[in-house]
Design a protein around this motif. Structure first.
Motif, mmCIF file in Angstrom:
data_model
loop_
_atom_site.group_PDB
_atom_site.id
_atom_site.type_symbol
_atom_site.label_atom_id
_atom_site.label_comp_id
_atom_site.label_asym_id
_atom_site.label_seq_id
_atom_site.Cartn_x
_atom_site.Cartn_y
_atom_site.Cartn_z
ATOM 1 N N GLY A 1 5.791 12.578 -6.436
ATOM 2 C CA GLY A 1 4.362 12.845 -6.543
ATOM 3 C C GLY A 1 3.613 11.760 -7.291
ATOM 4 N N GLN A 2 2.300 11.883 -7.285
ATOM 5 C CA GLN A 2 1.422 10.957 -7.991
ATOM 6 C C GLN A 2 0.658 11.745 -9.050
ATOM 7 O OE1 GLN A 2 -0.870 9.273 -4.719
ATOM 8 N NE2 GLN A 2 0.459 7.476 -4.695
ATOM 9 N N PHE A 3 0.757 11.300 -10.281
ATOM 10 C CA PHE A 3 0.108 12.015 -11.376
ATOM 11 C C PHE A 3 -0.178 11.046 -12.515
ATOM 12 C CE2 PHE A 3 4.718 12.606 -11.508
ATOM 13 C CZ PHE A 3 5.048 12.062 -12.742
ATOM 14 N N HIS A 4 -1.000 11.514 -13.448
ATOM 15 C CA HIS A 4 -1.361 10.726 -14.622
ATOM 16 C C HIS A 4 -0.968 11.486 -15.881
ATOM 17 C CE1 HIS A 4 -3.614 7.827 -12.232
ATOM 18 N NE2 HIS A 4 -4.181 8.849 -11.603
ATOM 19 N N ALA A 5 -0.918 10.784 -16.991
ATOM 20 C CA ALA A 5 -0.665 11.434 -18.276
ATOM 21 C C ALA A 5 -1.703 12.530 -18.502
ATOM 22 C CB ALA A 5 -0.726 10.399 -19.397
ATOM 23 N N GLY A 6 -1.237 13.701 -18.887
ATOM 24 C CA GLY A 6 -2.127 14.846 -19.070
ATOM 25 C C GLY A 6 -2.123 15.821 -17.918
ATOM 26 N N ASP A 7 -1.499 15.444 -16.775
ATOM 27 C CA ASP A 7 -1.395 16.344 -15.637
ATOM 28 C C ASP A 7 -0.210 17.286 -15.818
ATOM 29 O OD1 ASP A 7 -3.576 15.281 -14.328
ATOM 30 O OD2 ASP A 7 -2.396 13.862 -13.131
ATOM 31 N N VAL A 8 -0.219 18.356 -15.036
ATOM 32 C CA VAL A 8 0.883 19.319 -15.048
ATOM 33 C C VAL A 8 1.910 18.922 -13.993
ATOM 34 C CG1 VAL A 8 1.537 21.733 -14.670
ATOM 35 C CG2 VAL A 8 -0.597 21.184 -15.857
ATOM 36 N N VAL A 9 3.190 18.965 -14.372
ATOM 37 C CA VAL A 9 4.276 18.707 -13.427
ATOM 38 C C VAL A 9 5.263 19.866 -13.490
ATOM 39 C CG1 VAL A 9 4.079 16.193 -13.526
ATOM 40 C CG2 VAL A 9 5.585 17.379 -15.136
ATOM 41 N N GLU A 10 5.987 20.039 -12.392
ATOM 42 C CA GLU A 10 7.029 21.047 -12.324
ATOM 43 C C GLU A 10 8.371 20.373 -12.557
ATOM 44 O OE1 GLU A 10 6.860 25.086 -9.965
ATOM 45 O OE2 GLU A 10 7.213 23.395 -8.619
ATOM 46 N N VAL A 11 9.250 21.039 -13.271
ATOM 47 C CA VAL A 11 10.561 20.477 -13.596
ATOM 48 C C VAL A 11 11.643 21.296 -12.907
ATOM 49 C CG1 VAL A 11 12.201 19.945 -15.423
ATOM 50 C CG2 VAL A 11 9.753 19.550 -15.791
ATOM 51 N N LEU A 12 12.510 20.625 -12.145
ATOM 52 C CA LEU A 12 13.599 21.261 -11.432
ATOM 53 C C LEU A 12 14.928 20.686 -11.911
ATOM 54 C CD1 LEU A 12 11.076 21.673 -9.534
ATOM 55 C CD2 LEU A 12 12.669 21.600 -7.615
ATOM 56 N N ASN A 13 15.997 21.475 -11.807
ATOM 57 C CA ASN A 13 17.315 20.919 -12.086
ATOM 58 C C ASN A 13 17.845 20.218 -10.835
ATOM 59 O OD1 ASN A 13 18.344 22.926 -10.365
ATOM 60 N ND2 ASN A 13 19.019 24.233 -12.048
ATOM 61 N N LEU A 14 19.028 19.653 -10.910
ATOM 62 C CA LEU A 14 19.549 18.861 -9.792
ATOM 63 C C LEU A 14 19.919 19.715 -8.588
ATOM 64 C CD1 LEU A 14 21.719 16.248 -11.737
ATOM 65 C CD2 LEU A 14 19.386 16.018 -10.856
ATOM 66 N N GLU A 15 20.001 21.055 -8.776
ATOM 67 C CA GLU A 15 20.241 21.958 -7.644
ATOM 68 C C GLU A 15 18.936 22.386 -6.978
ATOM 69 O OE1 GLU A 15 21.954 22.582 -10.738
ATOM 70 O OE2 GLU A 15 23.478 21.285 -9.804
ATOM 71 N N GLY A 16 17.796 21.969 -7.539
ATOM 72 C CA GLY A 16 16.507 22.320 -6.965
ATOM 73 C C GLY A 16 15.901 23.608 -7.486
ATOM 74 N N THR A 17 16.478 24.181 -8.533
ATOM 75 C CA THR A 17 15.942 25.399 -9.129
ATOM 76 C C THR A 17 14.847 25.054 -10.136
ATOM 77 O OG1 THR A 17 18.081 26.504 -8.905
ATOM 78 C CG2 THR A 17 16.508 27.479 -10.449
ATOM 79 N N VAL A 18 13.731 25.771 -10.063
ATOM 80 C CA VAL A 18 12.620 25.520 -10.988
ATOM 81 C C VAL A 18 13.018 25.940 -12.401
ATOM 82 C CG1 VAL A 18 10.257 26.132 -11.592
ATOM 83 C CG2 VAL A 18 10.867 25.784 -9.203
ATOM 84 N N CYS A 19 12.860 25.022 -13.344
ATOM 85 C CA CYS A 19 13.112 25.307 -14.760
ATOM 86 C C CYS A 19 11.836 25.698 -15.490
ATOM 87 C CB CYS A 19 13.725 24.092 -15.443
ATOM 88 S SG CYS A 19 15.313 23.570 -14.758
ATOM 89 N N GLY A 20 10.722 25.060 -15.119
ATOM 90 C CA GLY A 20 9.462 25.360 -15.776
ATOM 91 C C GLY A 20 8.411 24.321 -15.457
ATOM 92 N N ARG A 21 7.332 24.358 -16.225
ATOM 93 C CA ARG A 21 6.221 23.420 -16.058
ATOM 94 C C ARG A 21 5.841 22.846 -17.409
ATOM 95 N NH1 ARG A 21 1.851 26.628 -12.202
ATOM 96 N NH2 ARG A 21 3.187 26.853 -10.358
ATOM 97 N N GLY A 22 5.250 21.661 -17.359
ATOM 98 C CA GLY A 22 4.789 21.056 -18.599
ATOM 99 C C GLY A 22 3.712 20.024 -18.346
ATOM 100 N N ILE A 23 3.059 19.606 -19.419
ATOM 101 C CA ILE A 23 2.044 18.558 -19.354
ATOM 102 C C ILE A 23 2.739 17.235 -19.652
ATOM 103 C CG2 ILE A 23 -0.087 17.681 -20.367
ATOM 104 C CD1 ILE A 23 -0.855 20.581 -20.955
ATOM 105 N N VAL A 24 2.661 16.309 -18.713
ATOM 106 C CA VAL A 24 3.413 15.064 -18.791
ATOM 107 C C VAL A 24 2.646 14.024 -19.603
ATOM 108 C CG1 VAL A 24 2.467 14.102 -16.649
ATOM 109 C CG2 VAL A 24 4.769 13.449 -17.399
ATOM 110 N N ASN A 25 3.384 13.171 -20.304
ATOM 111 C CA ASN A 25 2.768 12.145 -21.149
ATOM 112 C C ASN A 25 2.752 10.760 -20.521
ATOM 113 O OD1 ASN A 25 2.160 13.846 -23.373
ATOM 114 N ND2 ASN A 25 4.291 13.744 -24.049
ATOM 115 N N TYR A 26 3.228 10.638 -19.287
ATOM 116 C CA TYR A 26 3.285 9.336 -18.604
ATOM 117 C C TYR A 26 2.674 9.440 -17.213
ATOM 118 C CZ TYR A 26 6.832 8.023 -22.100
ATOM 119 O OH TYR A 26 7.503 7.747 -23.260
ATOM 120 N N ASP A 27 2.135 8.322 -16.714
ATOM 121 C CA ASP A 27 1.786 8.221 -15.306
ATOM 122 C C ASP A 27 3.080 8.178 -14.494
ATOM 123 O OD1 ASP A 27 -0.782 8.027 -16.222
ATOM 124 O OD2 ASP A 27 -0.983 5.873 -15.841
#
Length: 367
Positions: A304-330
């Motif tokens: 995806g394309q995002f900037h610092a301060g955007d929300v991203v979804e975090v998945l493990n290597l099996e593709g299961t959603v772990c959660g969401r967070g506000i990212v600090n990097y582009d």
């Protein structure tokens, strides 16, 4: 008796067999709600039924399938629906207020806060806030029939003590009771597992567009926010009170969690992720169970394309959603440093404002 309760009524409970609005049903539910208000509860109503109420009035023989036809039916039906509620509640000396929302309203924290203040004022004045999705303009909600989800978001928003999702079946069964006489009802569900989801299956009624699975989805959102949920039937006088008091004809989804702060609610259930990060097992453990932040070394793939301060979804290597967070990097920066240790990150980037990819204070676990 809880002080604040959200009640969600589905299309199948409000419409006749032919598809039009059943005013007797509306009057019945208004009476049940009015009795609770007089007993000291604050009641908020989330209602379906705009399309079902409007499609015959506009001239369709059957519930329409095409989007623009549904939108036209909703624009007629919403007025009929609110007129019926206003007249039904007025007979009990209660004012009904209309609040139309879409998912994008919840994506904006400012609009969400404004909606919250409006609701508080309506309750202060003794009115019943009646929520519905703005089906006339809401493309996604018409596709997925997410008034169940809307009710969970509203329950979390107003910090309700209970969410009652009323439908035409008396709860969640081990199999479809219409086809399997040996099906057993779940009286209580302590944890919503994959097994519960597989049992919930797909949509049921031909009048509404939601099914038991969407109600389980809603229960997961509400209980994650600290709101216990009832899914079942209310068909006789006093059934709504019984549902609140734990004696309802349905299934209770329990929770030991506390109400989430507004920021965490927005992050977990109302924000729109603009990217996806895949993390290794160590990072997953640190985020989900360890209460730690996500560091670049644990990131294995960036999408995806995002900037610092955007929300991203975090998945493990099996593709299961772990959660969401506000990212600090582009996204471009993160692709350069994914998998690197802290010292290498500092050497790779000219400026590092925060080493963490996602700080633990900007994270919510959804697994």
């Amino acid at each position: 008796m809880p002080s604040r309760v959200v009640v969600k009524i589905g299309s199948s409970s409000l419409t006749s067999v032919e598809g039009g609005l059943n005013r007797d049903a509306v009057a019945f539910f208004a009476g049940e709600i009015a009795a609770l208000i007089k007993a000291g509860c604050e009641l908020l109503l989330v209602t379906s039924g705009a399309v079902a109420a409007g499609f015959r009035a506009i001239g369709y023989s059957f519930r329409p399938k095409l989007l623009h036809e549904k939108q036209a039916a909703a624009s007629v039906g919403q007025a009929l629906l609110m007129q019926a509620y206003q007249e039904a509640f007025a007979s009990h000396g209660i004012t009904a207020a209309q609040i139309l929302l879409t998912r994008t309203d919840f994506c904006s924290r400012k609009r969400m806060n404004n909606a919250s203040m409006t609701v508080e004022e309506l309750l202060k004045q003794g009115a019943v806030p009646i929520f519905n999705e703005n089906d006339t303009v809401s493309v996604d909600e018409l596709k997925f029939g997410d008034n169940d989800t809307l009710s969970a978001l509203v329950a979390n928003l107003v910090k309700a003590q209970h969410l009652l999702i009323l439908t035409d079946t008396d709860g969640l069964y081990t199999a479809d009771p219409r086809n399997n006489p040996n099906a057993i009802r779940f009286d209580h569900v302590g944890e919503i597992t994959e097994e519960i989801y597989s049992i919930a299956g797909g949509a049921g009624s031909s009048v509404g567009t939601g099914g038991m699975r969407s109600k389980v989805d809603a229960a997961k959102i509400a209980t994650r926010g600290g709101v216990p949920v009832f899914v079942g039937r209310v068909i006789e006088n006093g059934d709504l009170r019984s549902a609140i008091e734990g004696r309802g004809k349905g299934t209770y989804f329990d929770t030991e969690l506390h109400s989430l702060p507004m920021k965490k609610q927005w992050l977990g259930f109302m924000s729109t992720p603009l990217g996806t990060l895949y993390v290794d097992r160590g990072a997953e453990e640190a985020l989900v169970h360890g209460g730690h932040s996500l560091l670049p070394v644990g990131v294995k793939q960036v999408e995806g394309q995002f900037h610092a301060g955007d929300v991203v979804e975090v998945l493990n290597l099996e593709g299961t959603v772990c959660g969401r967070g506000i990212v600090n990097y582009d996204d471009e920066q993160l692709r350069r440093i994914q998998g690197l240790g802290s010292a290498e990150v500092i050497r790779t980037l000219d400026t590092v404002h925060r080493l963490e990819v996602i700080h633990r204070d900007e994270w919510i676990t959804l697994k």
